[in-house]
Design a protein around this motif. Structure first.
Motif, PDB file in Angstrom:
ATOM      1  N   LEU A   1       4.884   4.396  -8.170  1.00 60.25           N
ATOM      2  CA  LEU A   1       4.334   3.518  -7.276  1.00 60.25           C
ATOM      3  C   LEU A   1       3.198   4.117  -6.545  1.00 60.25           C
ATOM      4  CD1 LEU A   1       7.234   1.408  -5.918  1.00 60.25           C
ATOM      5  CD2 LEU A   1       5.660   0.622  -7.735  1.00 60.25           C
ATOM      6  N   ILE A   2       3.273   5.362  -6.184  1.00 57.82           N
ATOM      7  CA  ILE A   2       2.285   6.083  -5.333  1.00 57.82           C
ATOM      8  C   ILE A   2       0.952   6.133  -6.420  1.00 57.82           C
ATOM      9  CG2 ILE A   2       1.600   8.187  -4.345  1.00 57.82           C
ATOM     10  CD1 ILE A   2       4.240   8.371  -2.935  1.00 57.82           C
ATOM     11  N   ASP A   3       1.369   6.562  -7.740  1.00 61.36           N
ATOM     12  CA  ASP A   3       0.247   6.592  -8.615  1.00 61.36           C
ATOM     13  C   ASP A   3      -0.311   5.361  -9.020  1.00 61.36           C
ATOM     14  OD1 ASP A   3       0.686   9.380  -8.899  1.00 61.36           O
ATOM     15  OD2 ASP A   3       1.629   9.135 -10.522  1.00 61.36           O
ATOM     16  N   THR A   4       0.330   4.296  -9.057  1.00 60.47           N
ATOM     17  CA  THR A   4      -0.110   2.932  -9.364  1.00 60.47           C
ATOM     18  C   THR A   4      -0.925   2.479  -8.291  1.00 60.47           C
ATOM     19  OG1 THR A   4       1.675   2.551 -10.706  1.00 60.47           O
ATOM     20  CG2 THR A   4       0.469   0.606 -10.170  1.00 60.47           C
ATOM     21  N   LEU A   5      -0.484   2.545  -7.057  1.00 56.18           N
ATOM     22  CA  LEU A   5      -1.356   2.047  -5.940  1.00 56.18           C
ATOM     23  C   LEU A   5      -2.675   2.725  -5.545  1.00 56.18           C
ATOM     24  CD1 LEU A   5       1.714   1.276  -3.772  1.00 56.18           C
ATOM     25  CD2 LEU A   5       0.178  -0.298  -4.378  1.00 56.18           C
TER      26      LEU A   5
ATOM     27  N   VAL B   1       0.887  -1.432  -0.118  1.00 55.24           N
ATOM     28  CA  VAL B   1      -0.080  -0.031   0.177  1.00 55.24           C
ATOM     29  C   VAL B   1       0.896   1.144  -0.030  1.00 55.24           C
ATOM     30  CG1 VAL B   1      -1.815  -1.060   1.176  1.00 55.24           C
ATOM     31  CG2 VAL B   1      -0.021   0.148   2.683  1.00 55.24           C
ATOM     32  N   ALA B   2       0.335   2.144  -0.510  1.00 54.64           N
ATOM     33  CA  ALA B   2       1.056   3.654  -0.441  1.00 54.64           C
ATOM     34  C   ALA B   2       0.535   4.489   0.906  1.00 54.64           C
ATOM     35  CB  ALA B   2       0.787   4.231  -1.697  1.00 54.64           C
TER      36      ALA B   2
ATOM     37  N   LEU C   1       5.002  -1.306   2.703  1.00 49.40           N
ATOM     38  CA  LEU C   1       4.732   0.019   2.569  1.00 49.40           C
ATOM     39  C   LEU C   1       5.577   0.898   1.659  1.00 49.40           C
ATOM     40  CD1 LEU C   1       2.602   1.850   4.272  1.00 49.40           C
ATOM     41  CD2 LEU C   1       4.536   2.230   5.993  1.00 49.40           C
ATOM     42  N   VAL C   2       4.632   1.729   0.810  1.00 49.45           N
ATOM     43  CA  VAL C   2       5.486   2.881  -0.172  1.00 49.45           C
ATOM     44  C   VAL C   2       5.302   4.111   0.288  1.00 49.45           C
ATOM     45  CG1 VAL C   2       5.606   3.526  -2.688  1.00 49.45           C
ATOM     46  CG2 VAL C   2       5.234   0.951  -2.230  1.00 49.45           C
ATOM     47  N   THR C   3       6.517   4.873   0.512  1.00 46.62           N
ATOM     48  CA  THR C   3       6.152   6.293   0.953  1.00 46.62           C
ATOM     49  C   THR C   3       7.110   7.286   0.821  1.00 46.62           C
ATOM     50  OG1 THR C   3       5.864   7.321   3.130  1.00 46.62           O
ATOM     51  CG2 THR C   3       7.594   5.815   3.128  1.00 46.62           C
ATOM     52  N   ARG C   4       7.004   8.529   0.834  1.00 44.46           N
ATOM     53  CA  ARG C   4       8.090   9.297   0.524  1.00 44.46           C
ATOM     54  C   ARG C   4       9.363   9.514   1.319  1.00 44.46           C
ATOM     55  NH1 ARG C   4       2.957  12.897  -1.598  1.00 44.46           N
ATOM     56  NH2 ARG C   4       2.814  12.291  -3.861  1.00 44.46           N
ATOM     57  N   ARG C   5       9.988  10.598   0.904  1.00 42.78           N
ATOM     58  CA  ARG C   5      11.538  10.843   1.522  1.00 42.78           C
ATOM     59  C   ARG C   5      11.587  10.935   2.981  1.00 42.78           C
ATOM     60  NH1 ARG C   5      13.387  15.936   2.824  1.00 42.78           N
ATOM     61  NH2 ARG C   5      11.851  17.320   2.446  1.00 42.78           N
ATOM     62  N   ASN C   6      12.784  10.666   3.507  1.00 48.91           N
ATOM     63  CA  ASN C   6      13.088  10.967   4.863  1.00 48.91           C
ATOM     64  C   ASN C   6      12.066  10.127   5.792  1.00 48.91           C
ATOM     65  OD1 ASN C   6      14.682  11.964   6.644  1.00 48.91           O
ATOM     66  ND2 ASN C   6      13.578  13.825   7.199  1.00 48.91           N
ATOM     67  N   PHE C   7      11.891   8.935   5.508  1.00 46.39           N
ATOM     68  CA  PHE C   7      11.017   8.014   6.323  1.00 46.39           C
ATOM     69  C   PHE C   7      11.725   7.626   7.656  1.00 46.39           C
ATOM     70  CE2 PHE C   7       8.856   3.921   7.805  1.00 46.39           C
ATOM     71  CZ  PHE C   7       7.656   4.422   7.883  1.00 46.39           C
TER      72      PHE C   7
END
Lengths: 196, 465
Positions: free
Chosen positions: A122-126, A12-13, A64-70
């Motif tokens: 990936l965020i767009d796809t999910l 999931v995103a 988990l798909v997420t943005r920078r500095n996680f």
């Protein structure tokens, strides 16, 4: 800790940057013993405020798909415990907090680095849904929603995740060198010992 | 002739026991500082039936859960404090408990007690361990698994980070200090701008900082993503340390000065990245959002997400929504509900002096809490009359601890309330669930207190020396 080479599950995103460890587990939960299970604490406040939060809708998510500095901010390993106990096995992001990434690998959680462009795609796809995901440490690839991507991972960490190594056991092999180093250091630099 | 070396390379070499073929080093740890949050690591050690390898180099302090005000202490907080005490006693570790005159925030008492010295490798299970780099020590935060490893072996496996030098030229303006400098560079480079790097701070504006200012600067290294911060030791460092309880004495002191005097980057040493900042261009700085990178001069305006694109726009919208701010509003028009002065970032005596300078003879328009960084800072502030200035201004004067910075010891900001805070993190929920935090220097917190809104401290300092 047991190692792993390949996992298959659902991704999931979480389309946010700077998801810090205070958000991942609010401080007030950190006095709990690990045996209680930290899964319910993961992103506790935002999940409670937003019943339709992606991790409420997909409580069996593995990736988990997420943005920078996680995982930036506090060194609390409890943030990793919360992810692991929730069932997350890999996080894909353009960058991670350094301490978080170490903590993750020490608990069998993969911090997989992808480029900003790959993450955005990936965020767009999910979108708001989940998708099948496979992560393979032996090839260094993640296949999410049909896209196969090579992730960036330190080879030392790759080995550690695969073998489930415990550093304390590894270090025990160097006990003699450590003992000698201590003696030599304080003999040459007596000031380095706390004065009494 | 050896190639010119950075201070990081020198410190690394001095602690490297061996290096594996894969480039990972086994490093010797000179000081290990533990606190209540280290309970997972002690449990791990217990489960393996192991003892602490070097209790003489391990120091325990109650800070994260320390209650700062009289009253009932919640059962889980008491349990956390008692657990640390039990572990410390069982392992023969020196404990600074709540009644100890040396108690305080771990990153305040390390330097104060002379446990922190140039040339040492210092670890603690806390990200703000970067603070101790202000002395030219190799100091970095670690997680619980690594804390357990250090307890068991007094060593840590690490890969050498890349090295970035931030050179600050010129002189910081009046009312502008280390906190403003730190927020300024983090806003420029981003909250992950220094990821994977050790930062060496250099240049005249850094050399001109007091020890307290240097500690603030290195403390905030982690907020820009750095592994650690470093400042070469000099006379300011030596003068601070002389006579401290655990600092070397006599012949050891003389040798220490010799050893410490070479702890500087050699002329011509190579850095992976160089950043230059003009000190004179820095204004008193405040944060508006939910990451330390969301920082602007107090003379600025809240950003308009409509003028940003993509992920940045989403991020700014979410931050303004959480913070309850409108796009484009002047930062000086942001009304605050309360203030907090304290923390490992800005809870030292100089921080309290700066805040008191602004507050003297004035009344706070909003309630606030002042928690000194240590019991010794508290005593000194009371002796100097600072505590009286705070209480006469209407602020509450409390005991030392992590207090309102961490939201885990009973000191919290309520949901929806806005706090001007001298702390280090404006993360969502950091000071309490739903709390809205604006980071700034202690002088700027004092300015917000007497104004009732975010305010430029500079006019309030006019005529006060």
């Amino acid at each position: 800790m047991s190692g792993w080479t390949k996992i298959s599950g659902r991704a999931v995103a979480l389309p946010q940057a700077n998801v810090d460890t205070d958000q991942l587990i609010p401080a007030r939960f950190m006095s709990a013993p690990r045996s209680d299970g930290y899964g319910p604490f993961l992103l506790h406040d935002v999940r409670q405020d937003q019943p339709d939060h992606v991790l409420n809708r997909y409580s069996h998510a593995d990736v988990l798909v997420t943005r920078r500095n996680f995982g930036s901010g506090s060194s609390r390993e409890a943030a990793v415990y919360a992810l692991v106990d929730f069932g997350i096995k890999a996080v894909c992001a353009p960058s991670f907090g350094d301490i978080f990434a170490s903590n993750a690998v020490n608990n069998g959680l993969l911090p997989a680095r992808l480029t900003e462009d790959e993450i955005e795609a990936l965020i767009d796809t999910l979108g708001q849904a989940d998708a099948p995901a496979t992560v393979d440490l032996s090839t260094g690839t993640a296949t999410i929603g049909g896209q196969t991507l090579s992730f960036d991972l330190d080879p030392v960490w790759q080995q550690k995740l695969v073998n489930g190594w415990d550093d304390i056991d590894l270090t025990a092999q160097h006990n003699d060198e450590i003992t000698k180093f201590r003696a030599a250091r304080f003999a040459a630099h007596p000031w380095a010992l706390p004065a009494t | 002739m050896t190639a010119p070396q950075t201070i990081l390379a020198k410190l690394w070499a001095a602690h490297e026991i061996m290096q594996r073929d894969d480039g990972t080093s086994l490093l010797w740890v000179d000081r290990h500082l533990v606190h209540e949050g280290s309970h997972h690591a002690f449990a791990k050690l217990d489960s393996r039936g192991m003892k602490v390898a070097a209790p003489d180099l391990t120091f325990a302090v109650v800070d994260h859960y320390a209650p700062t005000r009289a009253g009932n202490v919640a059962a889980d907080i008491r349990r956390m404090i008692n657990t640390l005490g039990r572990n410390a006693r069982a392992q023969g570790i020196r404990l600074f408990d709540l009644r100890d005159p040396g108690q305080g925030i771990v990153h305040v008492i390390g330097p104060e007690q002379g446990l922190t010295l140039p040339g040492l490798l210092i670890n603690c299970g806390d990200s703000h361990t970067s603070t101790h780099g202000a002395f030219g020590a190799l100091a970095f935060g670690v997680g619980a698994t690594e804390v357990a490893h250090i307890l068991a072996t007094q060593t840590i496996w690490q890969k050498r980070p890349r090295v970035m030098r931030i050179t600050v030229n010129g002189v910081l303006g009046s009312g502008v200090g280390a906190k403003d400098l730190a927020l300024h560079w983090i806003a420029q480079l981003g909250a992950d701008g220094a990821r994977g790097h050790a930062i060496e701070y250099a240049g005249p504006a850094v050399e001109g900082l007091s020890m307290e200012g240097r500690l603030t600067l290195c403390n905030l290294s982690i907020e820009g993503g750095a592994r650690l911060g470093l400042i070469a030791p000099d006379q300011v460092t030596f003068d601070y340390l002389r006579g401290r309880k655990f600092a070397p004495k006599g012949a050891d002191w003389d040798q220490a000065i010799d050893d410490w005097s070479v702890l500087k980057t050699d002329e011509g040493a190579a850095f992976d990245r160089e950043v230059t900042i003009d000190a004179a261009a820095i204004a008193p700085t405040v944060t508006w959002g939910t990451s330390p990178e969301d920082a602007l001069p107090i003379t600025g305006h809240v950003p308009d997400p409509a003028q940003l694109s993509g992920a940045k726009q989403e991020q700014a919208r979410a931050a303004l929504d959480y913070m309850g701010l409108n796009a484009g509003m002047p930062l000086e028009s942001v009304a605050v509900d309360q203030v907090f002065i304290g923390s490992c970032t800005n809870g030292r005596i100089e921080d309290l002096r700066l805040a008191a300078k602004v507050l003297a003879g004035r009344k706070a328009k909003v309630p606030g809490l002042v928690s000194p960084g240590s019991a010794a800072v508290k005593k000194q502030a009371e002796a100097e009359g600072l505590a009286q200035i705070f209480t006469e201004a209407g602020l509450e004067w409390a005991d030392s601890g992590c207090s309102m910075c961490v939201g885990m010891n009973g000191d919290r900001v309520d949901a929806g309330k806005r706090c001007a805070s001298s702390t280090n993190r404006n993360f969502k929920g950091r000071q309490g669930r739903g709390a809205r935090t604006h980071l700034m220097s202690p002088a700027m917190v004092a300015a917000a207190a007497v104004s009732g809104h975010l305010a430029d401290v500079r006019p309030l300092l006019e005529g006060r020396s």
